[in-house]
Design a protein around this motif. Structure first.
Motif, PDB file in Angstrom:
ATOM      1  N   CYS A 298      44.977  38.907  38.566  1.00  0.00           N
ATOM      2  CA  CYS A 298      44.400  37.839  37.737  1.00  0.00           C
ATOM      3  C   CYS A 298      45.390  37.283  36.723  1.00  0.00           C
ATOM      4  O   CYS A 298      45.191  36.164  36.226  1.00  0.00           O
ATOM      5  CB  CYS A 298      43.177  38.366  36.996  1.00  0.00           C
ATOM      6  SG  CYS A 298      41.780  38.808  38.050  1.00  0.00           S
ATOM      7  N   ILE A 427      36.370  39.666  41.743  1.00  0.00           N
ATOM      8  CA  ILE A 427      37.673  39.460  41.096  1.00  0.00           C
ATOM      9  C   ILE A 427      38.653  38.824  42.078  1.00  0.00           C
ATOM     10  O   ILE A 427      39.470  37.973  41.701  1.00  0.00           O
ATOM     11  CB  ILE A 427      38.216  40.793  40.556  1.00  0.00           C
ATOM     12  CG1 ILE A 427      37.244  41.409  39.563  1.00  0.00           C
ATOM     13  CG2 ILE A 427      39.569  40.582  39.889  1.00  0.00           C
ATOM     14  CD1 ILE A 427      37.665  42.778  39.049  1.00  0.00           C
ATOM     15  N   TYR A 431      40.937  35.473  41.268  1.00  0.00           N
ATOM     16  CA  TYR A 431      42.389  35.299  41.178  1.00  0.00           C
ATOM     17  C   TYR A 431      42.936  34.463  42.330  1.00  0.00           C
ATOM     18  O   TYR A 431      43.929  33.751  42.175  1.00  0.00           O
ATOM     19  CB  TYR A 431      43.126  36.637  41.044  1.00  0.00           C
ATOM     20  CG  TYR A 431      43.131  37.557  42.237  1.00  0.00           C
ATOM     21  CD1 TYR A 431      43.880  37.287  43.376  1.00  0.00           C
ATOM     22  CD2 TYR A 431      42.413  38.749  42.210  1.00  0.00           C
ATOM     23  CE1 TYR A 431      43.904  38.151  44.456  1.00  0.00           C
ATOM     24  CE2 TYR A 431      42.436  39.620  43.279  1.00  0.00           C
ATOM     25  CZ  TYR A 431      43.172  39.316  44.408  1.00  0.00           C
ATOM     26  OH  TYR A 431      43.195  40.168  45.476  1.00  0.00           O
TER      27      TYR A 431
END
Length: 626
Positions: A298, A427, A431
């Protein structure tokens, strides 16, 4: 007539040998030979695959013993190769994706004066990786294991004139040696307990071995897998390895070498199935690493390092599934195969972007490239959709299957593992959307000297073929349980008992992915992107520093090792050397005293003789008188 199995390994090995021995004379045609060797090996794999399909499921395995390798007392090891359903998956992936990356490298490395040597190293890697997955014993696997480690070192440090590349190569080499010791000690334990290091010998004896012995073997194999597959705690080398040429990242650090640890665990399934403690350690490592890598991804502005963190995370999914035993083995391999397509495609797409942007890797200096690089945008975009799990692309089938089987573990274990895998999916969507937005959308943030242009066909055609695999491989492998049935004779099949309906899991995963996309869109599409990196929160700073993995290794291992070394040196100097030096000094002083008696004068020696004789006579008289 069946093609000999050893030809799979020999073709790229011969290619590497010729290119290295021919030297500069091979510069004009070295890249062509390298590609030909890889394609020929893929052709052999395809023929063997067709031949395997023509036999019944329980007769598809082939074992070829070439010669007696290590005939030493009780240790008898043959150089044997084994082609079964599991190794066939890897053979096709290694040679197929490897050939595409070879072809891509023709364009990517066109201006490099050492291009011939680069293709020699690529061929060397293919040969070693094929030996790793085709060996029928742990010793042969270890030779291939070390071979890919050597090839990785050579390729990561290919541009050794850059200090960062030379340092990254050494770091990868050293960290992997830690894991390799696990494999070496595991083989020693196998031989001591089972009297063999062959797959058949070890797995056949496993039911008779104690759980403690099997757990020790399993944990040692896990340590080896952590090193090669960049899993916590041996993950620190992968991000730095991006200093190598981009095709290296695609071949070694996305599609093949980093999956060797997953292969080792799945191949050693009969050991792990009888060692619950080792299995628990495997799923724990996988769950931690998939989140670890995702969080790091990220905060990376370097496009290759963001993809490297993603690789770490995706392999965490595979390790997690492999740790779930027969219920997860097939899904670990499925995700490994689909990941080979979309992650290799993403890395080649990143290389195409770098090629267009004068080797710039900072995504904050990209923006708006979709109209300038349409083929790269389309192929990279399909890889992006595949990795985040958008149906019906590849990642949707393989990653969702892992989340489902993790939840099916039941109880607290199922909740923790399934929750970690689900959070990782969200997640990942964040990202990877960030990477897409910073690279291909928004305003152009290029340097004034940049003149982006699409890559030549020799680079874009492999990207297109990998994009096709990113779209279709999941459905081909998953629909009707194709891969599960294919692998059943090797890894077995255990149908997981789903505690949550599959459609609920799918809907939840897609909703989580959608949340990740929306959050990334609001942060990077609806706000200006600063060219310079903002300060960020403590978590952001930690993610940029790889969650302090290097700092931890330095504090716990390097500093401790240095302190231990200094202590041992002091003990050696004061203790061992001190005793030796003290004894030498004593002998020297005694010698000096004796030397004082040796004057060289005859009168001195005569006097000494007289005094000695007088003393002897006196002693005799005293004794008689007594």
């Amino acid at each position: 007539m069946t093609i000999p199995l050893w030809l799979l390994i020999a073709l790229p090995a011969v290619g590497a040998t010729v290119l290295l021995l021919a030297g500069r004379r091979a510069d004009p045609w070295g890249h062509l030979l390298g590609c030909a060797a890889a394609l020929a090996s893929f052709g052999v794999a395809a023929v063997l695959f067709v031949d395997m399909l023509g036999r019944p499921g329980d007769q598809r395995g082939t074992v070829a013993t070439l010669f007696s390798w290590v005939p030493v007392a009780d240790l008898q090891i043959d150089f044997g190769l084994q082609l079964d359903q599991l190794s066939m998956c890897f053979a096709l992936l290694i040679t197929g994706v490897g050939s595409l990356i070879h072809i891509y490298s023709v364009g990517y490395m066109r201006e490099d004066p050492e291009r011939r040597k680069f293709f020699a190293y690529l061929n060397l890697f293919l040969s070693a990786m094929l030996l790793l997955v085709l060996a029928d014993n742990f010793f042969g696997l270890y030779v291939g294991w070390e071979g890919v480690g050597l090839a990785s070192y050579l390729l990561i440090g290919f541009w050794a004139h850059k200090p960062s590349a030379a340092t990254a190569a050494k770091k990868a080499f050293v960290v992997n040696r830690v894991g390799d010791m696990g494999l070496v000690i595991a083989m020693a334990v196998m031989f001591a307990a089972a009297g063999s290091v062959s797959f058949s010998g070890v797995f056949g004896a496993a039911p008779q071995l104690g759980e403690g012995t099997l757990t020790a073997i399993g944990l040692l194999l896990l340590l080896a897998a952590c090193g090669k597959s960049a899993q916590v705690p041996l993950q620190s080398w992968l991000g730095d390895a991006m200093e190598g040429p981009t095709p290296v990242s695609a071949l070694i650090h996305a599609a093949t070498m980093v999956t060797a640890g997953v292969y080792l665990i799945v191949r050693s399934g009969p050991v792990f199935d009888l060692a619950p403690g080792a299995q628990l350690a495997v799923v724990a490592v996988g769950a931690v690493t998939l989140l670890f890598g995702a969080i790091i991804g990220c905060a990376k502005d370097d496009i290759k390092k963001a993809l490297a963190a993603s690789t770490m995370s995706q392999i965490g999914y595979m390790v997690l599934a492999a740790g779930l035993g027969p219920a997860g083995y097939a899904f670990a391999i499925m995700h490994l195969l689909t990941h080979g397509f979309f992650k290799a495609g993403l890395f080649l797409g990143a290389g195409s972007v770098m090629h267009a942007m004068n080797d710039e890797v900072d995504m904050r200096r990209y923006g708006g490239l979709r109209s300038v690089l349409p083929i790269t945008f389309a192929t990279f975009g399909l890889g992006y959709l595949a990795i985040i799990g958008v149906p019906p692309l590849a990642g949707f089938f393989s990653k969702d299957a892992i989340i489902e089987v993790a939840l099916a573990a039941g109880g607290v274990k199922g909740v923790v593992l399934g929750g970690a895998a689900l959070l990782g999916a969200g997640i990942t969507a964040f990202y990877m959307t960030r990477v897409m937005l910073l690279t291909f959308f928004g305003e152009r943030r290029w340097e004034p000297t940049a003149q982006p242009h699409e890559s030549p066909p020799v680079m874009t055609v492999p990207m297109i073929l990998l994009a096709v695999g990113s779209v279709a491989s999941g459905a081909v492998l998953a629909v009707g349980g194709t891969l599960q049935h294919w692998l059943e004779p090797v890894v077995g099949v255990h149908e997981a008992h789903h505690v949550v309906p599959v459609w609920v899991v799918t809907a939840t995963v897609l909703a989580t992915v959608a949340v990740g996309i929306v959050v990334a869109y609001r942060m990077y599409a609806m706000r200006p992107v600063p060219v310079e990196v903002p300060e960020g929160s403590a978590l952001t700073v930690a993610a940029r520093r790889d969650l302090y993995g290097d700092a931890f290794n330095e504090a716990v291992f390097m500093r401790t090792g240095q302190g231990l070394t200094r202590t041992l040196v002091h003990v050696d100097e004061v203790g061992v050397d001190g005793v030796g030096s003290g004894l030498a000094a004593t002998v020297r002083r005694f010698s000096e005293a004796l030397r004082g008696l040796q004057t060289g004068f005859a009168r001195s020696y005569a006097l000494s003789m007289l005094v000695g004789a007088a003393l002897v006579v006196a002693m005799v008289l005293v004794v008689r008188a007594w």
